[in-house]
Write a protein that holds these residues in place. Sequence first.
Motif, PDB file in Angstrom:
ATOM      1  N   SER A 114       0.853  -1.197   0.000  1.00 28.56           N
ATOM      2  CA  SER A 114       0.000   0.000   0.000  1.00 28.56           C
ATOM      3  C   SER A 114       0.883   1.239   0.000  1.00 28.56           C
ATOM      4  O   SER A 114       1.998   1.232   0.535  1.00 28.56           O
ATOM      5  CB  SER A 114      -0.917  -0.004   1.225  1.00 28.56           C
ATOM      6  N   VAL A 115       0.399   2.302  -0.641  1.00 28.76           N
ATOM      7  CA  VAL A 115       1.215   3.510  -0.865  1.00 28.76           C
ATOM      8  C   VAL A 115       0.395   4.757  -0.542  1.00 28.76           C
ATOM      9  O   VAL A 115      -0.802   4.815  -0.813  1.00 28.76           O
ATOM     10  CB  VAL A 115       1.685   3.600  -2.340  1.00 28.76           C
ATOM     11  N   ILE A 116       1.068   5.766   0.012  1.00 29.40           N
ATOM     12  CA  ILE A 116       0.475   7.093   0.163  1.00 29.40           C
ATOM     13  C   ILE A 116       1.475   8.127  -0.350  1.00 29.40           C
ATOM     14  O   ILE A 116       2.685   7.972  -0.158  1.00 29.40           O
ATOM     15  CB  ILE A 116       0.080   7.391   1.635  1.00 29.40           C
ATOM     16  N   ILE A 142      -3.497  10.542  -1.093  1.00 32.84           N
ATOM     17  CA  ILE A 142      -2.514  11.632  -1.138  1.00 32.84           C
ATOM     18  C   ILE A 142      -2.820  12.614  -0.016  1.00 32.84           C
ATOM     19  O   ILE A 142      -3.984  12.821   0.344  1.00 32.84           O
ATOM     20  CB  ILE A 142      -2.541  12.350  -2.509  1.00 32.84           C
ATOM     21  N   VAL A 143      -1.774  13.201   0.546  1.00 32.07           N
ATOM     22  CA  VAL A 143      -1.918  14.320   1.476  1.00 32.07           C
ATOM     23  C   VAL A 143      -1.404  15.549   0.745  1.00 32.07           C
ATOM     24  O   VAL A 143      -0.252  15.583   0.299  1.00 32.07           O
ATOM     25  CB  VAL A 143      -1.140  14.090   2.793  1.00 32.07           C
ATOM     26  N   ALA A 144      -2.279  16.526   0.575  1.00 34.82           N
ATOM     27  CA  ALA A 144      -1.917  17.734  -0.179  1.00 34.82           C
ATOM     28  C   ALA A 144      -2.562  18.942   0.477  1.00 34.82           C
ATOM     29  O   ALA A 144      -3.569  18.832   1.177  1.00 34.82           O
ATOM     30  CB  ALA A 144      -2.369  17.610  -1.625  1.00 34.82           C
ATOM     31  N   THR A 145      -1.973  20.100   0.248  1.00 31.04           N
ATOM     32  CA  THR A 145      -2.493  21.347   0.791  1.00 31.04           C
ATOM     33  C   THR A 145      -2.463  22.395  -0.318  1.00 31.04           C
ATOM     34  O   THR A 145      -2.421  22.064  -1.494  1.00 31.04           O
ATOM     35  CB  THR A 145      -1.681  21.760   2.029  1.00 31.04           C
ATOM     36  N   GLN A 146      -2.435  23.660   0.069  1.00 31.49           N
ATOM     37  CA  GLN A 146      -2.431  24.744  -0.912  1.00 31.49           C
ATOM     38  C   GLN A 146      -1.003  25.212  -1.200  1.00 31.49           C
ATOM     39  O   GLN A 146      -0.091  25.012  -0.387  1.00 31.49           O
ATOM     40  CB  GLN A 146      -3.257  25.930  -0.402  1.00 31.49           C
ATOM     41  N   THR A 158       1.551  13.322   6.205  1.00 33.78           N
ATOM     42  CA  THR A 158       1.558  12.135   5.335  1.00 33.78           C
ATOM     43  C   THR A 158       2.063  10.913   6.106  1.00 33.78           C
ATOM     44  O   THR A 158       1.461   9.832   6.051  1.00 33.78           O
ATOM     45  CB  THR A 158       2.432  12.361   4.089  1.00 33.78           C
ATOM     46  N   ILE A 159       3.164  11.087   6.818  1.00 30.28           N
ATOM     47  CA  ILE A 159       3.740   9.969   7.590  1.00 30.28           C
ATOM     48  C   ILE A 159       2.787   9.559   8.719  1.00 30.28           C
ATOM     49  O   ILE A 159       2.564   8.359   8.963  1.00 30.28           O
ATOM     50  CB  ILE A 159       5.127  10.356   8.146  1.00 30.28           C
ATOM     51  N   SER A 160       2.197  10.534   9.390  1.00 32.51           N
ATOM     52  CA  SER A 160       1.241  10.240  10.476  1.00 32.51           C
ATOM     53  C   SER A 160       0.042   9.468   9.941  1.00 32.51           C
ATOM     54  O   SER A 160      -0.439   8.520  10.584  1.00 32.51           O
ATOM     55  CB  SER A 160       0.772  11.549  11.134  1.00 32.51           C
TER      56      SER A 160
END
Length: 289
Positions: A114-116, A142-146, A158-160
């Motif tokens: 599994s991948v993030i 995915i973890v993304a912001t502005q 992302t790691i959390s």
Amino acid sequence: MFGFLKRGLDKTLEAIRSSKPADKKISKNALEEILLEADVDYEIVEEILYYLPPQDEVKKDDLKRILNTYFIYENVAQIKQDKPFVEIILGVNGAGKTTTIAKLANLYKNSNKSVILGACDTFRAGAIEQLRQWSIRLNVPIVATQQGHDPSAVAFDTISSAIAKNIDNVILDTAGRLQNQTNLANELSKIVRISQKAYENAPHRKILILDGTQGNAGLAQAKAFNDIVKLDGVIITKLDGTPKGGALFGVARDLELPILFIGVGEKMDDLIKFEPKEFVDTLVDEIYS
């Protein structure tokens, strides 16, 4: 794998073919011309000729033996295979960084991992959106912001998230260029530091993406990144589009880092594990074919 590699190195092998003498015997002068044509650094060519036996005719086995020594690395860090396994991907814009991240994610997924993804290149809005599109296509979170937000906070989140969801692999994108070298150095160092706070042994690997079409010209850029963040390995992209495959000897010698993968095409599966012996065999077999 051999056929895959040969196709990916087609332009380099073509350069070798075009500079080979009609005589099947390879002299040192002929070898020098062939290696330079394949973008082997001049200093390395001189080293190779120096270490060959004194006779003028170059024997195939002698050449293979010497070329293989360039991929023997001293003091390569032992990578702990933790879960999540955290990788930070570095490189200048245009080197194929985002596409390589997608190919890596695809490789891990095909191995039932599994991948993030973490969109830590918050310097360019386009980079965030590009990575988001790949996450949709690959069906990975995915973890993304502005644009403009703190990239190290994205790395932490992302790691959390990976720890909370028991995800195997974390791949963090980073900015390829900021306003100046100091800004880039500070940002990348902070991402590494905060990653370690999120998970004790993270990041497990810091990987530089190098554009294969640049040949030896990319080495200065690679050294600069290595000075900022001690790298653990290199991925060479776009090898199928260049006759400069011989530059890999310079990458291995000057950086003293393992080449982990090479990109040999535009498809998702066109990222293959780099096997030095197969690479050397492919080049030398072409010289003597």
